[in-house]
Design a protein around this motif. Structure first.
Motif, short mmCIF file in Angstrom:
data_model
loop_
_atom_site.label_atom_id
_atom_site.label_comp_id
_atom_site.label_asym_id
_atom_site.label_seq_id
_atom_site.Cartn_x
_atom_site.Cartn_y
_atom_site.Cartn_z
N VAL A 174 50.65 14.78 64.32
CA VAL A 174 49.60 14.79 65.37
C VAL A 174 50.08 14.14 66.66
O VAL A 174 49.46 14.29 67.71
CB VAL A 174 48.28 14.12 64.92
N ILE A 190 47.74 22.18 65.99
CA ILE A 190 47.04 20.89 66.04
C ILE A 190 46.04 20.91 67.19
O ILE A 190 44.85 20.77 66.98
CB ILE A 190 48.06 19.72 66.24
N GLY A 248 43.52 19.14 63.50
CA GLY A 248 44.38 18.00 63.85
C GLY A 248 44.04 17.41 65.21
O GLY A 248 44.31 16.23 65.47
N ILE A 288 48.47 14.75 58.31
CA ILE A 288 47.82 16.05 58.08
C ILE A 288 48.83 17.08 57.57
O ILE A 288 49.97 17.13 58.03
CB ILE A 288 47.11 16.56 59.37
#
Length: 310
Positions: free
Chosen positions: A227, A239, A244, A253
């Motif tokens: 992230v 993301i 995310g 994640i």
């Protein structure tokens, strides 16, 4: 039987998250979002490096919340998760052999969401290739072969898999030739998934019981996202504008997103510092929603808050 138990606490939190989302995004219709959330209470049975046997894992109760989790929805690139697990099964059983090109394709299919890479994976899974239209008899054989991945998921005997369809390649501009014929005049044979089916598949991967613990860990490695250090050379980094995007910077994640001009989806397993880990699958449909890069991070952020309240 669905693989998680519903409970009042998560029902209240889940419904609150949906209500807040509809309040914030009034153009998001009630039937344009589907969601499945699974929370892992201690002792956590997932991401253990394969510590549990399949029996122990599947008998370990987990709780969850779902909204429209059984609705069949076009999954876009989230279907690549199903091809990832299937190819690992084929490799494990000796039905396919690994190669540099297959390894490269698997990485690009998951990490970068490459449709071209997915095309090779589907060819290897099914022993078919794309090309011009075929005469009736050879086309019947071709179609039967292309449905092998569906037959594999049906053979698992999971209720969540009964209504899914995973037999099509993913396209940039859409299918041509025999692929166009196969998807159907009205696209009636296109890929379809439910958020519950995806949640069950991801649950098996993070539980270390998808194919084998070693193969599950290999799949987890491909699904891991960062992230903080986002790639700058891609249109969608899976993301930003996805689940995310709503996480704190220290979150971990593992995810696979999907998007087209009509849908924006994400499926993720998330670990927060000193909180219960959880699995979240959110699908949104409709042109406006597909363009909207705020909805999925918004939902994700609300789920983070809900988890920290448990």
């Amino acid at each position: 039987m669905i693989f998680f138990n519903k409970d009042e606490q998560l029902e209240n939190l889940g419904n609150g998250i949906l209500d807040a989302t509809w309040a914030a995004f009034p153009t998001l219709a009630r039937n344009q979002i589907a969601l499945t959330l699974v929370v892992y209470d201690p002792p956590v049975p997932v991401n253990t490096g394969g510590a549990l046997t399949p029996d122990a894992f599947w008998n370990h109760p987990v709780r969850g919340f779902t909204y429209r989790g059984v609705e069949r929805i076009y999954p876009a690139s989230v279907v690549k998760l199903f091809y990832l697990v299937a190819i690992n099964e084929w490799l494990e059983k000796g039905m396919s052999q690994t190669s540099k090109e297959l390894e490269r394709a698997l990485r690009d299919m998951i990490v970068d969401s490459s449709n071209d890479a997915t095309s090779l994976v589907v060819d290897i899974l099914t022993g078919t290739t794309s090309g011009p239209e075929l005469p009736v008899a050879p086309f019947e054989t071709w179609k039967y072969q292309r449905n092998i991945v569906n037959r594999y998921y049906q053979s698992l005997g999971w209720e969540e898999m009964e209504t899914i369809n995973v037999c099509q390649k993913t396209w940039g501009d859409g299918p041509y030739g025999r692929e166009r014929a196969f998807v159907g005049e009205l696209l009636e044979n296109r890929n379809m998934l439910t958020t519950n089916a995806i949640a069950r598949l991801v649950h098996s991967i993070i539980g270390g019981v998808a194919v084998s613990s070693v193969r599950s860990q290999g799949m987890m490695a491909l699904l891991k996202r960062d992230v903080q250090n986002l790639p700058t050379d891609v249109e969608e980094d899976q993301i930003t504008g996805f689940l995310g995007g709503g996480l704190p910077k220290d979150a971990q994640i593992w995810s696979k997103a999907g998007w087209t001009s009509q849908v924006r989806h994400d499926s993720a397993y998330i670990e927060l510092t000193n909180q219960r880990p959880y699995l979240l699958v959110v699908f949104t449909e409709g042109k406006a929603q597909a363009k909207n890069r705020e909805i999925l991070p918004f939902v994700s952020k609300l789920v983070v808050e809900a988890i920290s309240s448990l």
